[in-house]
Motif scaffolding. Structure first.
Motif, PDB file in Angstrom:
ATOM      1  N   ALA A 106       0.797  -1.222   0.000  1.00  0.00           N
ATOM      2  CA  ALA A 106       0.000   0.000   0.000  1.00  0.00           C
ATOM      3  C   ALA A 106       0.829   1.272   0.000  1.00  0.00           C
ATOM      4  CB  ALA A 106      -0.943  -0.005   1.202  1.00  0.00           C
ATOM      5  N   VAL A 107       2.142   1.185  -0.234  1.00  0.00           N
ATOM      6  CA  VAL A 107       2.973   2.391  -0.305  1.00  0.00           C
ATOM      7  C   VAL A 107       2.845   2.935  -1.727  1.00  0.00           C
ATOM      8  CG1 VAL A 107       5.282   3.347  -0.024  1.00  0.00           C
ATOM      9  CG2 VAL A 107       4.524   1.477   1.446  1.00  0.00           C
ATOM     10  N   THR A 108       1.865   3.782  -1.926  1.00  0.00           N
ATOM     11  CA  THR A 108       1.511   4.293  -3.245  1.00  0.00           C
ATOM     12  C   THR A 108       1.876   5.760  -3.369  1.00  0.00           C
ATOM     13  OG1 THR A 108      -0.686   4.875  -2.442  1.00  0.00           O
ATOM     14  CG2 THR A 108      -0.401   2.659  -3.371  1.00  0.00           C
ATOM     15  N   PRO A 109       1.938   6.304  -4.599  1.00  0.00           N
ATOM     16  CA  PRO A 109       2.186   7.748  -4.758  1.00  0.00           C
ATOM     17  C   PRO A 109       1.199   8.627  -3.979  1.00  0.00           C
ATOM     18  CG  PRO A 109       2.509   6.636  -6.837  1.00  0.00           C
ATOM     19  CD  PRO A 109       1.970   5.609  -5.893  1.00  0.00           C
ATOM     20  N   PRO A 110      -0.122   8.327  -3.968  1.00  0.00           N
ATOM     21  CA  PRO A 110      -1.012   9.147  -3.141  1.00  0.00           C
ATOM     22  C   PRO A 110      -0.637   9.138  -1.659  1.00  0.00           C
ATOM     23  CG  PRO A 110      -2.290   7.876  -4.703  1.00  0.00           C
ATOM     24  CD  PRO A 110      -0.880   7.368  -4.802  1.00  0.00           C
ATOM     25  N   ALA A 132      -3.370   2.711   5.934  1.00  0.00           N
ATOM     26  CA  ALA A 132      -1.965   3.015   5.669  1.00  0.00           C
ATOM     27  C   ALA A 132      -1.605   4.391   6.204  1.00  0.00           C
ATOM     28  CB  ALA A 132      -1.694   2.928   4.169  1.00  0.00           C
ATOM     29  N   ALA A 133      -2.487   5.361   5.994  1.00  0.00           N
ATOM     30  CA  ALA A 133      -2.243   6.711   6.507  1.00  0.00           C
ATOM     31  C   ALA A 133      -2.212   6.717   8.026  1.00  0.00           C
ATOM     32  CB  ALA A 133      -3.325   7.662   5.989  1.00  0.00           C
ATOM     33  N   ALA A 134      -3.069   5.898   8.644  1.00  0.00           N
ATOM     34  CA  ALA A 134      -3.112   5.854  10.107  1.00  0.00           C
ATOM     35  C   ALA A 134      -1.794   5.352  10.680  1.00  0.00           C
ATOM     36  CB  ALA A 134      -4.267   4.968  10.566  1.00  0.00           C
ATOM     37  N   ILE A 135      -1.206   4.344  10.050  1.00  0.00           N
ATOM     38  CA  ILE A 135       0.077   3.826  10.531  1.00  0.00           C
ATOM     39  C   ILE A 135       1.153   4.903  10.474  1.00  0.00           C
ATOM     40  CG2 ILE A 135       1.902   2.140  10.095  1.00  0.00           C
ATOM     41  CD1 ILE A 135      -0.283   0.328   8.894  1.00  0.00           C
ATOM     42  N   VAL A 136       1.227   5.597   9.337  1.00  0.00           N
ATOM     43  CA  VAL A 136       2.233   6.647   9.173  1.00  0.00           C
ATOM     44  C   VAL A 136       1.995   7.770  10.180  1.00  0.00           C
ATOM     45  CG1 VAL A 136       3.123   8.398   7.595  1.00  0.00           C
ATOM     46  CG2 VAL A 136       2.614   6.098   6.753  1.00  0.00           C
ATOM     47  N   GLY A 137       0.759   8.227  10.276  1.00  0.00           N
ATOM     48  CA  GLY A 137       0.455   9.328  11.188  1.00  0.00           C
ATOM     49  C   GLY A 137       0.689   8.976  12.641  1.00  0.00           C
ATOM     50  N   LEU A 150       9.823   5.209   3.537  1.00  0.00           N
ATOM     51  CA  LEU A 150       9.725   6.410   2.702  1.00  0.00           C
ATOM     52  C   LEU A 150       8.572   7.310   3.127  1.00  0.00           C
ATOM     53  CD1 LEU A 150      10.709   8.162   0.435  1.00  0.00           C
ATOM     54  CD2 LEU A 150       9.512   6.680  -1.210  1.00  0.00           C
ATOM     55  N   PRO A 151       7.322   6.839   3.210  1.00  0.00           N
ATOM     56  CA  PRO A 151       6.270   7.744   3.700  1.00  0.00           C
ATOM     57  C   PRO A 151       6.501   8.201   5.133  1.00  0.00           C
ATOM     58  CG  PRO A 151       5.443   5.491   3.507  1.00  0.00           C
ATOM     59  CD  PRO A 151       6.771   5.531   2.807  1.00  0.00           C
ATOM     60  N   LEU A 152       7.090   7.340   5.951  1.00  0.00           N
ATOM     61  CA  LEU A 152       7.383   7.747   7.326  1.00  0.00           C
ATOM     62  C   LEU A 152       8.383   8.905   7.351  1.00  0.00           C
ATOM     63  CD1 LEU A 152       7.637   4.226   8.995  1.00  0.00           C
ATOM     64  CD2 LEU A 152       5.981   5.996   9.604  1.00  0.00           C
ATOM     65  N   CYS A 153       9.436   8.789   6.548  1.00  0.00           N
ATOM     66  CA  CYS A 153      10.442   9.860   6.513  1.00  0.00           C
ATOM     67  C   CYS A 153       9.874  11.154   5.946  1.00  0.00           C
ATOM     68  CB  CYS A 153      11.646   9.412   5.692  1.00  0.00           C
ATOM     69  SG  CYS A 153      12.669   8.158   6.495  1.00  0.00           S
TER      70      CYS A 153
END
Length: 420
Positions: free
Chosen positions: A224-228, A360-365, A396-399
């Protein structure tokens, strides 16, 4: 500690500290599960998550459990602070190696934390294993006649290993020691942190198994690590940074009353009664936050429920802290950040942007919010991966999110100049 060298005697002490931290983490985890089963009327043989225990329990049982929790917190800590040796926190003991954690008082303090969390306190459980592990390491340091530098290293590694043992996350524990507890270190210190945390997790797994805290959803989200998601992470960072500042600021200056006063003993009953009242409608507000994290990380709730749980958890943490209860903030911060991120991701999708998975956004946030509130950005990002077994692609999204959140958070946390 940049030129610190570790003798064979200290390596032996570090190995022993890892074993003790692992046993402490194992024992406290088993005690937490026992308290949860007893508080919510679940048989010992039944294997249920705390989310299921709290949800299936009758609403009045949830309220009764929280009222009992408040009574125990008020009376327990008042008695401990009156009769026990003065409490010493881990950071103070590391900064001043001569200031040791009193073993008996620290053990009672930790058991109170774990017991109240098991009964439904909204605070975290991670402080207890850190404190017990550090207290045992302090005794070991005296027995081994360690000097100040070796004692500091032993305390920091043992404390971080207690966290690693309950989270089943050895690299997270090692990074926690280096990022938050030891401001100066060299390669031998890194090796010591890795050894103690690795040993602690190995010992804990002997009794608990290879637990994956949030593994139920990780297989579905590895792709689920997508461009959006990357674009959302960069744009959501500043909002998460501001929210983390607001969360920390709301908890400053607490508790409201001295814990040893009559009012300080009665206030927890009222505060936890209010939390129990919220739990009648929102049972996932109970406990350290893992139940809520399972919902947000899986993306199984909508934005309305996410905002409701965000507000309820924030208020519950404030009420418990204001009433004088002790406990950690790692998992509560994960829940607050995860719910906020899920709501922001839902807004992104509603705005007809390229769709992204709200889980996926919840994990990163959640990871970014935790890193900011606890001042451990690197540790929090690795923790998100270790506790869910997600792939390194998630870095990558985390960073990106942490990179845009951290400057905003630091700017808002800067000391304010008094007006002329």
């Amino acid at each position: 500690m940049t030129d610190f060298r570790i003798s064979p005697r200290i390596w032996a002490a570090l190995l022993a500290a890892g074993v003790m931290a692992g046993l402490a983490g194992m024992g406290l985890t088993l005690w937490l599960h026992a308290v949860q089963h007893a508080a919510y009327g679940v048989g010992w043989q039944v294997q249920e998550s705390f989310h299921d225990m709290a949800t299936h329990a009758p609403p009045l049982r949830r309220l009764a459990a929280l009222l009992a929790c408040g009574a125990l917190a008020g009376a327990g800590w008042a008695l401990l602070l009156r009769r026990g040796a003065p409490l010493v926190d881990v950071e103070a003991a590391i900064a001043t190696p001569g200031k040791t954690l009193p073993l008996k008082t620290t053990l009672a303090h930790a058991l109170l934390q774990i017991t109240t969390v098991g009964m439904g306190s909204p605070l975290g459980r991670e402080g207890a294993p850190r404190e017990i592990s550090a207290a045992l390491a302090g005794r070991l340091a005296r027995l081994m006649r360690c000097d100040a530098s070796a004692t500091r290293l032993l305390l920091a590694c043992a404390a971080s290993a207690g966290l690693a043992a309950v989270c089943n996350a050895p690299l997270t524990g090692a990074l926690f020691a280096l990022e938050t507890l030891l401001p100066h270190w060299n390669l031998p210190v890194v090796a010591a942190a890795l050894l103690v945390n690795g040993v602690a997790v190995t010992v804990a797994r002997l009794g608990l198994g290879d637990m994956v805290q949030y593994g139920a959803f990780s297989t579905a989200l590895t792709a689920a690590v997508t461009p959006p998601l990357l674009a959302w992470a960069a744009l959501a960072g500043p909002l998460l940074g501001a929210a983390a500042h607001a969360f920390n600021r709301s908890l400053r200056g607490l508790p409201l009353l001295p814990r040893v006063s009559i009012g300080g003993m009665l206030l927890p009953v009222a505060a936890f009664g209010l939390i129990g009242g919220m739990a009648v409608v929102l049972p996932d507000v109970l406990g350290n936050g893992k139940a809520g994290n399972l919902l947000s990380f899986a993306g199984s709730i909508g934005w309305q429920m996410a905002l409701a749980l965000l507000a309820a958890k924030w208020l519950a943490v404030w009420l418990a802290t204001a009433a004088g209860a002790y406990g950690g903030r790692i998992t509560p911060s994960l829940m607050v950040g995860g719910m906020l991120a899920l709501a922001l991701a839902s807004a992104w999708n509603a705005a007809l942007m390229p769709p992204l998975a709200t889980g996926a956004a919840a994990i990163v946030g959640a990871a970014v919010f935790l890193g900011l509130t606890q001042r451990m950005p690197l540790t929090a990002m690795v923790m998100a991966l270790e506790m869910s077994r997600l792939t390194p692609a998630w870095l990558l999204p985390l960073c990106l999110c942490m990179a845009t959140a951290l400057p905003v958070h630091l700017w808002m946390e800067r000391p304010r100049q008094p007006l002329e």
